[in-house]
Design a protein around this motif. Structure first.
Motif, mmCIF file in Angstrom:
data_model
loop_
_atom_site.group_PDB
_atom_site.id
_atom_site.type_symbol
_atom_site.label_atom_id
_atom_site.label_comp_id
_atom_site.label_asym_id
_atom_site.label_seq_id
_atom_site.Cartn_x
_atom_site.Cartn_y
_atom_site.Cartn_z
ATOM 1 N N HIS A 181 -3.876 -13.540 -25.684
ATOM 2 C CA HIS A 181 -3.473 -13.613 -24.275
ATOM 3 C C HIS A 181 -4.841 -13.668 -23.475
ATOM 4 N N GLY A 182 -4.762 -14.539 -22.491
ATOM 5 C CA GLY A 182 -5.846 -14.668 -21.744
ATOM 6 C C GLY A 182 -7.030 -15.422 -22.091
ATOM 7 N N VAL A 223 -14.155 -19.634 -28.736
ATOM 8 C CA VAL A 223 -12.929 -20.306 -28.245
ATOM 9 C C VAL A 223 -12.776 -21.824 -28.633
ATOM 10 N N LEU A 224 -11.896 -21.966 -29.205
ATOM 11 C CA LEU A 224 -11.507 -23.598 -29.807
ATOM 12 C C LEU A 224 -10.508 -24.283 -28.578
ATOM 13 N N ALA A 225 -10.079 -23.630 -27.851
ATOM 14 C CA ALA A 225 -9.034 -24.392 -26.893
ATOM 15 C C ALA A 225 -8.394 -23.026 -25.834
ATOM 16 N N VAL A 226 -7.962 -23.926 -24.665
ATOM 17 C CA VAL A 226 -7.191 -22.838 -23.895
ATOM 18 C C VAL A 226 -5.818 -23.748 -23.437
ATOM 19 N N ASP A 229 -2.493 -19.597 -19.987
ATOM 20 C CA ASP A 229 -2.865 -18.141 -20.190
ATOM 21 C C ASP A 229 -3.092 -17.829 -21.694
ATOM 22 N N LEU A 230 -3.222 -18.714 -22.513
ATOM 23 C CA LEU A 230 -3.540 -18.533 -24.019
ATOM 24 C C LEU A 230 -4.927 -19.186 -24.495
ATOM 25 N N SER A 231 -5.481 -18.548 -25.420
ATOM 26 C CA SER A 231 -6.635 -19.214 -26.183
ATOM 27 C C SER A 231 -6.728 -19.216 -27.525
ATOM 28 N N LEU A 232 -7.024 -20.280 -28.210
ATOM 29 C CA LEU A 232 -7.050 -20.344 -29.580
ATOM 30 C C LEU A 232 -8.673 -19.954 -29.861
ATOM 31 N N LEU A 233 -8.724 -18.973 -30.921
ATOM 32 C CA LEU A 233 -9.971 -18.463 -31.256
ATOM 33 C C LEU A 233 -10.210 -18.751 -32.769
ATOM 34 N N HIS A 254 -7.816 -8.767 -25.017
ATOM 35 C CA HIS A 254 -7.226 -10.072 -25.212
ATOM 36 C C HIS A 254 -6.458 -9.871 -26.495
ATOM 37 N N PRO A 255 -5.131 -9.263 -26.516
ATOM 38 C CA PRO A 255 -4.378 -9.036 -27.771
ATOM 39 C C PRO A 255 -3.884 -10.205 -28.225
#
Length: 325
Positions: A181-182, A223-226, A229-233, A254-255
């Motif tokens: 999240h975030g 961070v690979l992508a946003v 309000d979500l981020s792929l890590l 960022h849970p």
């Protein structure tokens, strides 16, 4: 009296370690007593618990038959189907599905990843319990029940020893994907925290400052992508603590998406994720030091051909080979 003829999967072990596995009903105190009384011998000679076993030796135990009662083998009650990513004579790399335990829990679960592996190898005639004295194919690494992804299993004792040491020495890079999240302020960072575990609740806490009994936790992310309000890590663990990724990301605000233990329920209310959005998606076998009979794996990497949680989380078109943002 019972004799064990030492085979390749027994060799190299200390006698006391071998006996713990080959005769699990024999208490340690009695084993030590029987060694002193010469009721446990190697090749007819007095033995010590620290003696290393070699192929062809015979371990003789002049003790009561009650210690040799048959142990129930129940792996055949588990399914034998596996999602195999890689396999050779020494190792298996499996894609574990979220929701499946790796080992039997307190509820005496029969359908676990290791039970499926044993059944799979049994059907291939690669694991025959009656022909083994002490070795059972085993997992080299573990992931949480509700985390999916790559798990390594050893088919031989030698492979298990080597892989366990490589993992301990950080000679295998394990990469994870997670959706949080975030949007983290830093697009890549090395997080350092102090990890404490509450066994009563099976939860952990990551604090910024050292506290008594805490262990250092190091987590690297990029961070690979946003998407909104979500981020792929992509995550790389430099330490291997319980629930490390989930707790560490939650500790910086960022849970993980779908995480009911370390997340916030209202943030997950509209999510279709049944489990936390976390996947062990890639293994890199760095092996800077000698790996003996596993040297053929040096420099190889293994990754999942697809990661379903990316589509589900709206990141289906992301190229995982990009350098991040």
């Amino acid at each position: 009296m019972k004799e064990f003829h030492i085979q390749s999967n027994d060799a190299g072990q200390r006698l006391d370690k071998f006996l713990h596995k080959a005769v699990p009903l024999l208490p340690t105190s009695l084993m030590q007593k029987y060694l002193r009384l010469k009721r446990i011998k190697i090749d007819g000679k007095r033995a010590a618990g620290s003696d290393r076993l070699v192929v062809g030796s015979v371990v003789s135990l002049y003790i009561s038959d009650e210690f040799f009662q048959e142990q129930t083998v129940d792996f055949r009650s588990a399914p034998s189907d596996l999602d195999v990513v890689y396999e050779d004579d020494q190792l298996l790399i499996i894609n574990k599905q979220p929701g499946l335990l790796v080992h039997e829990g307190d509820g005496h679960d029969r359908d676990t990843l290791i039970m499926r592996i044993l059944h799979y190898l049994y059907k291939k005639n690669e694991y025959i319990p009656d022909l083994e004295n002490s070795f059972t194919p085993a997992l080299c690494n573990r992931i949480d029940r509700n985390t999916g992804g790559l798990v390594i299993a050893a088919k031989t004792f030698e492979a298990l020893q080597i892989m366990n040491q490589k993992i301990k020495d950080r000679e295998i890079t394990k990469l994870y994907l997670c959706i949080v999240h975030g949007v983290p302020t830093q697009k890549s960072a090395l997080l350092k925290g102090y990890h404490t575990k509450d066994s009563a609740t099976n939860t952990v806490r990551i604090s910024k400052a050292p506290v008594p009994g805490a262990k250092t936790a190091l987590t690297s992310y990029r961070v690979l992508a946003v998407r909104k309000d979500l981020s792929l890590l992509e995550i790389k663990l430099l330490t291997g603590r319980t629930h490390q990724i989930r707790a560490h990301m939650a500790s910086i605000g960022h849970p993980l998406l779908g995480d009911t233990k370390y997340g916030v329920n209202r943030m997950n209310r509209d999510s279709a994720f049944q489990f936390q959005a976390l996947c062990a998606y890639k293994l890199i076998l760095d092996f800077p030091t000698d790996a003996g009979p596993l040297n053929y794996l040096k420099g190889k990497s293994f990754s999942l051909p697809s990661v379903p949680m990316l589509e589900q989380g709206g990141f289906g078109g992301v190229n995982l080979n990009t350098p991040g943002i």
